[in-house]
Design a protein around this motif. Structure first.
Motif, PDB file in Angstrom:
ATOM      1  N   TYR A 124       0.823  -1.202   0.000  1.00 33.87           N
ATOM      2  CA  TYR A 124       0.000   0.000   0.000  1.00 33.87           C
ATOM      3  C   TYR A 124       0.859   1.255   0.000  1.00 33.87           C
ATOM      4  O   TYR A 124       0.503   2.271  -0.614  1.00 33.87           O
ATOM      5  CB  TYR A 124      -0.943   0.012   1.205  1.00 33.87           C
ATOM      6  CG  TYR A 124      -2.092  -0.966   1.134  1.00 33.87           C
ATOM      7  CD1 TYR A 124      -2.815  -1.157  -0.045  1.00 33.87           C
ATOM      8  CD2 TYR A 124      -2.478  -1.694   2.258  1.00 33.87           C
ATOM      9  CE1 TYR A 124      -3.885  -2.052  -0.098  1.00 33.87           C
ATOM     10  CE2 TYR A 124      -3.546  -2.580   2.220  1.00 33.87           C
ATOM     11  CZ  TYR A 124      -4.249  -2.753   1.043  1.00 33.87           C
ATOM     12  OH  TYR A 124      -5.318  -3.629   1.003  1.00 33.87           O
ATOM     13  N   GLY A 160      -7.455  -3.737   5.469  1.00 32.94           N
ATOM     14  CA  GLY A 160      -6.943  -2.373   5.357  1.00 32.94           C
ATOM     15  C   GLY A 160      -7.192  -1.477   6.543  1.00 32.94           C
ATOM     16  O   GLY A 160      -7.340  -0.260   6.377  1.00 32.94           O
ATOM     17  N   ARG A 194      -7.418  -0.039  -1.585  1.00 34.74           N
ATOM     18  CA  ARG A 194      -7.452  -1.468  -1.272  1.00 34.74           C
ATOM     19  C   ARG A 194      -7.599  -2.292  -2.542  1.00 34.74           C
ATOM     20  O   ARG A 194      -7.035  -3.383  -2.652  1.00 34.74           O
ATOM     21  CB  ARG A 194      -8.592  -1.773  -0.293  1.00 34.74           C
ATOM     22  CG  ARG A 194      -8.240  -1.424   1.147  1.00 34.74           C
ATOM     23  CD  ARG A 194      -9.265  -1.912   2.135  1.00 34.74           C
ATOM     24  NE  ARG A 194     -10.404  -1.014   2.204  1.00 34.74           N
ATOM     25  CZ  ARG A 194     -11.641  -1.321   1.880  1.00 34.74           C
ATOM     26  NH1 ARG A 194     -11.936  -2.531   1.453  1.00 34.74           N
ATOM     27  NH2 ARG A 194     -12.609  -0.441   1.991  1.00 34.74           N
TER      28      ARG A 194
END
Length: 285
Positions: A124, A160, A194
């Motif tokens: 991420y 997440g 995500r």
């Protein structure tokens, strides 16, 4: 408040048997030096499965693939946070990607692999960094894959949700743009982010598992090879080598050195970081 579960003392032979089992499946080394760490985790799994002795639990592990997965999960190390070793992210956007796309057309695929990805902070981070710092991010099809041997952390990564410590290195405005307030002080990564990372299960010492991920232009494999012995480390590196396109790059942790493991990679010094490159004209045997 319940008392902590008392760990059952394991014999030297039981420690050895478990160490051989884990090494064969993960490449990681566990022995007498980590006795306390081992006994606490085995006590947890014995309680969860209702086994009263190590021998009974170990027989259960050998007969149940799902328990093998649970055992591996509790022995993996998952220390991470967003923008960890930020200098490598700068190197990615300033040096690596500009070189990679020289032979690509707009819209072409560029693949980046984070392995092990733990609870998702690294892949991420790559996605956020490129959105914030690489002007050509929308001109190419960037595919980011995060992989780990620990199936539980993959579920956490897909969810997440992150706490203050994981987010502490991110600028406040970046947190506001990409994370929404959640529960108990947590923040949830926005859905678009995500969906920008694909998560898969992979075992670095299993050639078939690694090959199933395909080939990549850049691999982030940081702070895991230090837990392997020499033979497992070399096997993992050979698997990673085959996972790179010729000319592709691999980024290791700051305490790791590819030149001590394999001569197949070229050391490259860029403005922001030292990385390792698979030669662009070689052929696999």
């Amino acid at each position: 408040m319940s008392r902590p579960r008392k760990a059952q003392a394991l014999t030297a032979d039981e420690i050895r048997r478990l160490g051989v089992f884990l090494h064969h499946r993960t490449g990681m080394i566990f022995g007498e030096a980590k006795r306390y760490y081992i006994e606490r985790r085995i006590a947890d799994r014995m309680a969860a499965t209702g086994m009263r002795t190590f021998n009974a639990y170990f027989a259960h592990v050998e007969a149940d693939r799902r328990e093998v997965e649970q055992l591996i999960n509790i022995f993996t190390v998952n220390e991470t946070y967003f923008y960890r070793e930020e200098h490598q992210l700068r190197c990615l956007s300033r040096s690596l990607l500009p070189g990679i796309i020289q032979d690509r057309e707009p819209g072409d695929l560029v693949r980046i692999w984070s392995v092990p990805c733990s609870t998702g902070e690294e892949p991420y981070s790559i996605a956020i960094w490129l959105l914030e710092n690489w002007p050509l991010v929308d001109a190419y099809h960037i595919e980011i894959v995060g992989s780990d041997i620990d199936t539980q952390v993959l579920l956490d990564a897909q969810a997440g949700d992150y706490g203050e410590r994981a987010l502490s290195r991110l600028p406040p405005d970046v947190v506001e743009r990409y994370f929404e307030p959640s529960h108990d002080g947590q923040r949830s990564l926005i859905q678009d982010l995500r969906e920008s990372v694909k998560f898969t299960s992979a075992n670095l010492v299993d050639p078939a598992s690694v090959a199933a991920q395909g080939q990549f232009d850049v691999i982030f494999c940081r702070n895991v090879l230090i837990y392997f012995d020499d033979s497992s480390r070399l096997l993992a590196v050979d698997n990673l080598y085959r996972s790179l396109h010729p000319g592709g790059y691999i980024c290791l942790g700051h305490t790791e050195s590819m030149t001590r493991i394999s001569k197949r990679f070229s050391l490259r010094r860029f403005e922001d970081a030292i990385v390792y490159q698979r030669p662009g004209s070689d052929r696999d045997g």
